[in-house]
Motif scaffolding. Sequence first.
Motif, PDB file in Angstrom:
ATOM      1  N   CYS A 151       0.830  -1.210   0.000  1.00  0.00           N
ATOM      2  CA  CYS A 151       0.000   0.000   0.000  1.00  0.00           C
ATOM      3  C   CYS A 151       0.860   1.255   0.000  1.00  0.00           C
ATOM      4  O   CYS A 151       0.604   2.206  -0.752  1.00  0.00           O
ATOM      5  CB  CYS A 151      -0.933   0.013   1.208  1.00  0.00           C
ATOM      6  N   GLU A 152       1.886   1.264   0.824  1.00  0.00           N
ATOM      7  CA  GLU A 152       2.777   2.421   0.912  1.00  0.00           C
ATOM      8  C   GLU A 152       3.506   2.655  -0.411  1.00  0.00           C
ATOM      9  O   GLU A 152       3.640   3.794  -0.872  1.00  0.00           O
ATOM     10  CB  GLU A 152       3.800   2.228   2.033  1.00  0.00           C
ATOM     11  N   VAL A 153       3.963   1.575  -1.012  1.00  0.00           N
ATOM     12  CA  VAL A 153       4.714   1.696  -2.262  1.00  0.00           C
ATOM     13  C   VAL A 153       3.824   2.233  -3.378  1.00  0.00           C
ATOM     14  O   VAL A 153       4.203   3.177  -4.094  1.00  0.00           O
ATOM     15  CB  VAL A 153       5.307   0.326  -2.672  1.00  0.00           C
ATOM     16  N   PHE A 154       2.629   1.658  -3.537  1.00  0.00           N
ATOM     17  CA  PHE A 154       1.764   2.080  -4.635  1.00  0.00           C
ATOM     18  C   PHE A 154       1.180   3.472  -4.394  1.00  0.00           C
ATOM     19  O   PHE A 154       0.903   4.202  -5.343  1.00  0.00           O
ATOM     20  CB  PHE A 154       0.674   1.039  -4.881  1.00  0.00           C
ATOM     21  N   GLU A 155       1.015   3.856  -3.140  1.00  0.00           N
ATOM     22  CA  GLU A 155       0.608   5.227  -2.838  1.00  0.00           C
ATOM     23  C   GLU A 155       1.718   6.196  -3.219  1.00  0.00           C
ATOM     24  O   GLU A 155       1.463   7.270  -3.764  1.00  0.00           O
ATOM     25  CB  GLU A 155       0.262   5.365  -1.355  1.00  0.00           C
ATOM     26  N   LYS A 156       2.967   5.811  -2.950  1.00  0.00           N
ATOM     27  CA  LYS A 156       4.109   6.673  -3.260  1.00  0.00           C
ATOM     28  C   LYS A 156       4.222   6.915  -4.757  1.00  0.00           C
ATOM     29  O   LYS A 156       4.643   7.999  -5.195  1.00  0.00           O
ATOM     30  CB  LYS A 156       5.396   6.039  -2.731  1.00  0.00           C
ATOM     31  N   LEU A 157       3.831   5.938  -5.561  1.00  0.00           N
ATOM     32  CA  LEU A 157       3.919   6.088  -7.009  1.00  0.00           C
ATOM     33  C   LEU A 157       2.988   7.180  -7.528  1.00  0.00           C
ATOM     34  O   LEU A 157       3.180   7.692  -8.634  1.00  0.00           O
ATOM     35  CB  LEU A 157       3.596   4.758  -7.701  1.00  0.00           C
ATOM     36  N   LEU A 158       1.972   7.540  -6.734  1.00  0.00           N
ATOM     37  CA  LEU A 158       1.053   8.608  -7.132  1.00  0.00           C
ATOM     38  C   LEU A 158       1.516   9.975  -6.638  1.00  0.00           C
ATOM     39  O   LEU A 158       0.828  10.978  -6.866  1.00  0.00           O
ATOM     40  CB  LEU A 158      -0.360   8.327  -6.590  1.00  0.00           C
ATOM     41  N   ASP A 159       2.647   9.999  -5.994  1.00  0.00           N
ATOM     42  CA  ASP A 159       3.199  11.256  -5.483  1.00  0.00           C
ATOM     43  C   ASP A 159       3.945  11.955  -6.621  1.00  0.00           C
ATOM     44  O   ASP A 159       5.068  11.585  -6.964  1.00  0.00           O
ATOM     45  CB  ASP A 159       4.154  10.971  -4.319  1.00  0.00           C
ATOM     46  N   GLY A 160       3.299  12.945  -7.218  1.00  0.00           N
ATOM     47  CA  GLY A 160       3.893  13.642  -8.346  1.00  0.00           C
ATOM     48  C   GLY A 160       5.233  14.266  -8.022  1.00  0.00           C
ATOM     49  O   GLY A 160       6.146  14.283  -8.865  1.00  0.00           O
ATOM     50  N   GLU A 161       5.380  14.774  -6.811  1.00  0.00           N
ATOM     51  CA  GLU A 161       6.644  15.395  -6.421  1.00  0.00           C
ATOM     52  C   GLU A 161       7.770  14.373  -6.411  1.00  0.00           C
ATOM     53  O   GLU A 161       8.911  14.679  -6.780  1.00  0.00           O
ATOM     54  CB  GLU A 161       6.488  16.054  -5.046  1.00  0.00           C
ATOM     55  N   PHE A 162       7.463  13.146  -5.987  1.00  0.00           N
ATOM     56  CA  PHE A 162       8.457  12.074  -5.992  1.00  0.00           C
ATOM     57  C   PHE A 162       8.894  11.755  -7.416  1.00  0.00           C
ATOM     58  O   PHE A 162      10.096  11.624  -7.706  1.00  0.00           O
ATOM     59  CB  PHE A 162       7.866  10.825  -5.324  1.00  0.00           C
ATOM     60  N   LEU A 163       7.930  11.644  -8.345  1.00  0.00           N
ATOM     61  CA  LEU A 163       8.255  11.328  -9.733  1.00  0.00           C
ATOM     62  C   LEU A 163       9.064  12.448 -10.381  1.00  0.00           C
ATOM     63  O   LEU A 163      10.047  12.196 -11.080  1.00  0.00           O
ATOM     64  CB  LEU A 163       6.960  11.089 -10.525  1.00  0.00           C
ATOM     65  N   ILE A 164       8.646  13.693 -10.130  1.00  0.00           N
ATOM     66  CA  ILE A 164       9.332  14.840 -10.725  1.00  0.00           C
ATOM     67  C   ILE A 164      10.748  14.976 -10.162  1.00  0.00           C
ATOM     68  O   ILE A 164      11.712  15.180 -10.908  1.00  0.00           O
ATOM     69  CB  ILE A 164       8.525  16.134 -10.495  1.00  0.00           C
ATOM     70  N   ALA A 173       8.617   3.753 -13.083  1.00  0.00           N
ATOM     71  CA  ALA A 173       8.620   3.483 -11.642  1.00  0.00           C
ATOM     72  C   ALA A 173       7.803   2.228 -11.324  1.00  0.00           C
ATOM     73  O   ALA A 173       8.205   1.413 -10.487  1.00  0.00           O
ATOM     74  CB  ALA A 173       8.061   4.682 -10.881  1.00  0.00           C
ATOM     75  N   LEU A 174       6.660   2.067 -11.997  1.00  0.00           N
ATOM     76  CA  LEU A 174       5.814   0.888 -11.767  1.00  0.00           C
ATOM     77  C   LEU A 174       6.530  -0.388 -12.194  1.00  0.00           C
ATOM     78  O   LEU A 174       6.527  -1.387 -11.463  1.00  0.00           O
ATOM     79  CB  LEU A 174       4.496   1.037 -12.522  1.00  0.00           C
ATOM     80  N   LYS A 175       7.150  -0.363 -13.368  1.00  0.00           N
ATOM     81  CA  LYS A 175       7.858  -1.551 -13.860  1.00  0.00           C
ATOM     82  C   LYS A 175       8.967  -1.947 -12.898  1.00  0.00           C
ATOM     83  O   LYS A 175       9.153  -3.137 -12.583  1.00  0.00           O
ATOM     84  CB  LYS A 175       8.433  -1.277 -15.251  1.00  0.00           C
ATOM     85  N   GLU A 176       9.734  -0.963 -12.411  1.00  0.00           N
ATOM     86  CA  GLU A 176      10.820  -1.249 -11.488  1.00  0.00           C
ATOM     87  C   GLU A 176      10.283  -1.770 -10.154  1.00  0.00           C
ATOM     88  O   GLU A 176      10.847  -2.692  -9.554  1.00  0.00           O
ATOM     89  CB  GLU A 176      11.656   0.016 -11.258  1.00  0.00           C
ATOM     90  N   THR A 177       9.166  -1.194  -9.712  1.00  0.00           N
ATOM     91  CA  THR A 177       8.539  -1.637  -8.469  1.00  0.00           C
ATOM     92  C   THR A 177       8.119  -3.102  -8.557  1.00  0.00           C
ATOM     93  O   THR A 177       8.380  -3.896  -7.644  1.00  0.00           O
ATOM     94  CB  THR A 177       7.302  -0.768  -8.158  1.00  0.00           C
ATOM     95  N   ILE A 178       7.478  -3.458  -9.664  1.00  0.00           N
ATOM     96  CA  ILE A 178       7.024  -4.837  -9.848  1.00  0.00           C
ATOM     97  C   ILE A 178       8.214  -5.794  -9.866  1.00  0.00           C
ATOM     98  O   ILE A 178       8.183  -6.867  -9.253  1.00  0.00           O
ATOM     99  CB  ILE A 178       6.212  -4.971 -11.152  1.00  0.00           C
ATOM    100  N   SER A 179       9.289  -5.392 -10.550  1.00  0.00           N
ATOM    101  CA  SER A 179      10.480  -6.232 -10.616  1.00  0.00           C
ATOM    102  C   SER A 179      11.067  -6.468  -9.226  1.00  0.00           C
ATOM    103  O   SER A 179      11.414  -7.603  -8.858  1.00  0.00           O
ATOM    104  CB  SER A 179      11.528  -5.573 -11.527  1.00  0.00           C
ATOM    105  N   ILE A 180      11.148  -5.404  -8.441  1.00  0.00           N
ATOM    106  CA  ILE A 180      11.706  -5.517  -7.084  1.00  0.00           C
ATOM    107  C   ILE A 180      10.824  -6.410  -6.208  1.00  0.00           C
ATOM    108  O   ILE A 180      11.316  -7.277  -5.474  1.00  0.00           O
ATOM    109  CB  ILE A 180      11.860  -4.120  -6.450  1.00  0.00           C
ATOM    110  N   ILE A 181       9.500  -6.197  -6.288  1.00  0.00           N
ATOM    111  CA  ILE A 181       8.563  -6.980  -5.476  1.00  0.00           C
ATOM    112  C   ILE A 181       8.643  -8.463  -5.838  1.00  0.00           C
ATOM    113  O   ILE A 181       8.754  -9.334  -4.969  1.00  0.00           O
ATOM    114  CB  ILE A 181       7.118  -6.465  -5.651  1.00  0.00           C
ATOM    115  N   MET A 182       8.590  -8.747  -7.148  1.00  0.00           N
ATOM    116  CA  MET A 182       8.608 -10.144  -7.573  1.00  0.00           C
ATOM    117  C   MET A 182       9.939 -10.814  -7.254  1.00  0.00           C
ATOM    118  O   MET A 182       9.970 -11.979  -6.843  1.00  0.00           O
ATOM    119  CB  MET A 182       8.303 -10.236  -9.075  1.00  0.00           C
TER     120      MET A 182
END
Length: 199
Positions: A151-164, A173-182
């Motif tokens: 939940c924390e990780v996927f919420e962070k992905l919606l943080d525009g300031e983090f992406l910018i 970011a999503l692809k890398e997140t999925i790779s790390i999780i799996m």
Amino acid sequence: MQEEIVERIIGGAIEEFKDVGIRFTMDSLSRRLGMSKRTIYEVVSSKKELFELVVDHTFADVKNQQRIIFENDQMSLLEKIEHLFGIVPSYSDRLDYRRVAEIRHLFPGLYEKIIRNINNDWDRTIVLLEEGMNAGVIKKKNMVVLKALLCEVFEKLLDGEFLIANQISYEVALKETISIIMDGLVVGDREDAGWTERK
């Protein structure tokens, strides 16, 4: 006919949001769609209600994708889990995720609704994760802690300031997140476990 109008309004709102941000006007939406404001206001009474419609439509779409993946007999268990992690709205290619955080400032209650949906929408994923743990292809983890982390990780992905700030797109970011999780969850070698990373 009414459903077609609603779909057009949702699509136009997403385009406006991408190009202008949350402060776009109903006038600009009307011009983009070539549709009278009166017609738009027959569907939604305000811009806030318009965004609520978009959010509801988005999570209904996500739930439908979850159901299709969950019921797909052609996918392996690990493929299903990976695809569930990677679900994005059907119109994702027209959405600038860096702008989603703007909703928090203008419509905080609606942003909280988005976060609640993210936090509550894990039932099918958890069922498959538990099945994978029982089958020995997913490492045994405390499900309460794992869900909180996800939940924390996927919420962070919606943080525009983090992406910018990190100059990274939501998709990357999503692809890398999925790779790390799996990588952290799959037991042993990926191919031996029946899973290869999505391209």
